[in-house]
Design a protein around this motif. Sequence first.
Motif, short mmCIF file in Angstrom:
data_model
loop_
_atom_site.label_atom_id
_atom_site.label_comp_id
_atom_site.label_asym_id
_atom_site.label_seq_id
_atom_site.Cartn_x
_atom_site.Cartn_y
_atom_site.Cartn_z
N VAL A 185 17.00 30.95 -1.60
CA VAL A 185 15.82 30.75 -2.44
C VAL A 185 14.95 29.69 -1.80
CG1 VAL A 185 14.94 30.05 -4.69
CG2 VAL A 185 17.05 31.41 -4.54
N HIS A 186 13.73 30.08 -1.43
CA HIS A 186 12.78 29.09 -0.89
C HIS A 186 11.83 28.68 -2.00
CE1 HIS A 186 9.01 27.61 0.87
NE2 HIS A 186 9.86 26.95 1.63
N ASN A 187 11.82 27.39 -2.32
CA ASN A 187 10.99 26.89 -3.41
C ASN A 187 9.80 26.12 -2.88
OD1 ASN A 187 10.45 26.34 -6.23
ND2 ASN A 187 11.06 24.23 -5.81
N THR A 188 8.63 26.38 -3.48
CA THR A 188 7.41 25.68 -3.09
C THR A 188 6.94 24.80 -4.24
OG1 THR A 188 6.72 27.49 -1.62
CG2 THR A 188 5.03 25.93 -2.32
N VAL A 229 8.10 29.42 -7.05
CA VAL A 229 6.99 28.47 -7.13
C VAL A 229 7.22 27.58 -8.34
CG1 VAL A 229 5.26 29.78 -5.87
CG2 VAL A 229 5.62 30.26 -8.29
N GLU A 230 6.97 26.27 -8.15
CA GLU A 230 7.38 25.28 -9.16
C GLU A 230 6.18 24.51 -9.71
OE1 GLU A 230 10.34 21.35 -9.47
OE2 GLU A 230 10.15 22.49 -7.59
N SER A 231 6.09 24.49 -11.02
CA SER A 231 4.99 23.80 -11.69
C SER A 231 5.37 22.37 -12.06
CB SER A 231 4.60 24.56 -12.96
OG SER A 231 5.68 24.53 -13.89
N LYS A 232 4.35 21.61 -12.48
CA LYS A 232 4.59 20.26 -12.97
C LYS A 232 3.42 19.87 -13.88
CE LYS A 232 6.20 15.74 -11.43
NZ LYS A 232 6.67 14.93 -10.29
N VAL A 233 3.71 19.14 -14.94
CA VAL A 233 2.65 18.75 -15.85
C VAL A 233 1.83 17.59 -15.29
CG1 VAL A 233 4.07 17.18 -17.26
CG2 VAL A 233 2.07 18.25 -18.25
N TYR A 249 1.23 28.75 -12.04
CA TYR A 249 2.36 29.33 -11.31
C TYR A 249 3.01 30.49 -12.06
CZ TYR A 249 2.39 25.93 -7.53
OH TYR A 249 2.06 25.18 -6.42
N MET A 250 2.98 30.45 -13.38
CA MET A 250 3.52 31.59 -14.13
C MET A 250 2.68 32.83 -13.83
SD MET A 250 5.98 32.43 -16.13
CE MET A 250 6.38 34.01 -16.86
N MET A 259 9.70 34.27 -8.02
CA MET A 259 10.48 33.54 -9.02
C MET A 259 9.65 32.37 -9.53
SD MET A 259 14.15 33.38 -7.03
CE MET A 259 15.05 32.65 -8.38
N ILE A 260 9.76 32.07 -10.82
CA ILE A 260 9.15 30.86 -11.35
C ILE A 260 10.24 29.80 -11.43
CG2 ILE A 260 9.49 31.66 -13.75
CD1 ILE A 260 6.58 29.44 -12.57
#
Length: 422
Positions: A185-188, A229-233, A249-250, A259-260
């Motif tokens: 899993v490659h996460n951005t 892909v990773e979100s942040k507030v 990102y969603m 993937m979220i």
Amino acid sequence: MSKTELIKKAYEIAKEQYAALGVDTDAVLKKMSELAISLHCWQTDDVGGFETPDATLSGGGIQATGNYPGKAKSIADVRADLEKVLALLPGKQRLNLHAIYGDFQGELVDRDQIQVKHFQSWIDWCKSQGIGMDFNASCFSHPKAADGFTLASKNEENRKFWVEHVARCRAIAAEMGKQLGTPCVHNTWIPDGSKDVPVDRNGYRKILMKSLDEAMAVDYPKEYMKDAVESKVFGIGAEAMTVGSHEFYMGYAMKNNKMICLDNGHFHPTEVVGDKISSCLLYVDEVLLHVTRPIRWDSDHVVTLNEEIQLIASEIVRNDFMSRVKVGLDFFDASINRIGAYVVGTRAAQKAFLIAMLEPTKSLIELEEAGQNFERLAMLEELKTMPFAAVWDYYCLQENVPVGIDYIAEIQQYEKDVLSKR
């Protein structure tokens, strides 16, 4: 009676008690084999990495607090620490590696120039440990991220630099998965955002979308690599606006079949990630979790067995989402023994899943659908005092790892023998 005999006896009693509720504890312990937790390498050295000697954090909304002795100072240190951690954990684990942890052999290699060869020794190490790998582009702590923007940068030179970095990381991740025989899993995640109120939110988000499209232009077989892909507030220095919000990102994940990544420290304190999982999985195939323990903000404390972690595990187990959710940890505590942090945090996450698996889900749903809400509430409360610990101890015994608090002494000895000499 020996300790082993006591553990077995306690398990047999617990087994009968759970059987009375319709739960087969032997089957549950077999089901635990489906859970593979990805261990984040950055707990070993406080997110420093090995691009340069004595690398330290510099900007990008990431902060590790504390200066407890024993920080890993080399790749050999990191691997030794991880091997110790693996020896103290039941079940399956993976390695989650950031790009700044490449094996650069003293050579200065900028992030838009990294290649598989810089990570081959990590692939070989994982193969020797019998574990899979996950990977992350490192879009922070770099001069080209000093203004707070990477993939969403309006500086075209910088933007292209980060696009190339992510593209190369995806290629490396695919090779990791290919060689190890399990999808990587490659996460951005990027820190891009504004400290004060911006005017052109839309412009930055259009740039980010363009950059992601370019970086992810090459499709790799899903049996080798999967994108997240990773979100942040918000983050430090990006309090007013984060370009990569959850909504951004969603939408991107849904549109592009990615993937979220849900990090339970990346949302408002009143938001609960456990409540998001079933919604997300209606629209995307898989979800990546970064499990941490936020205290007031994304402070990445060591995971403990609390209500939020339990809800996350319960939602996954109750809905049979084990095959669709990848679980990784994401905390970095430099104020305590770093090996101890790993073991406490990972075991806490594993305990949450075991508790969830010991739940008579079918019976609870039947009560719920019959409108018997008092009975449902009563059952959930009584489950809290069921002898889960006896099942957990037996699980550890089966897995040939320390039972109960026995791991504390082993970590203390490792600190005396290894960490104190760094």
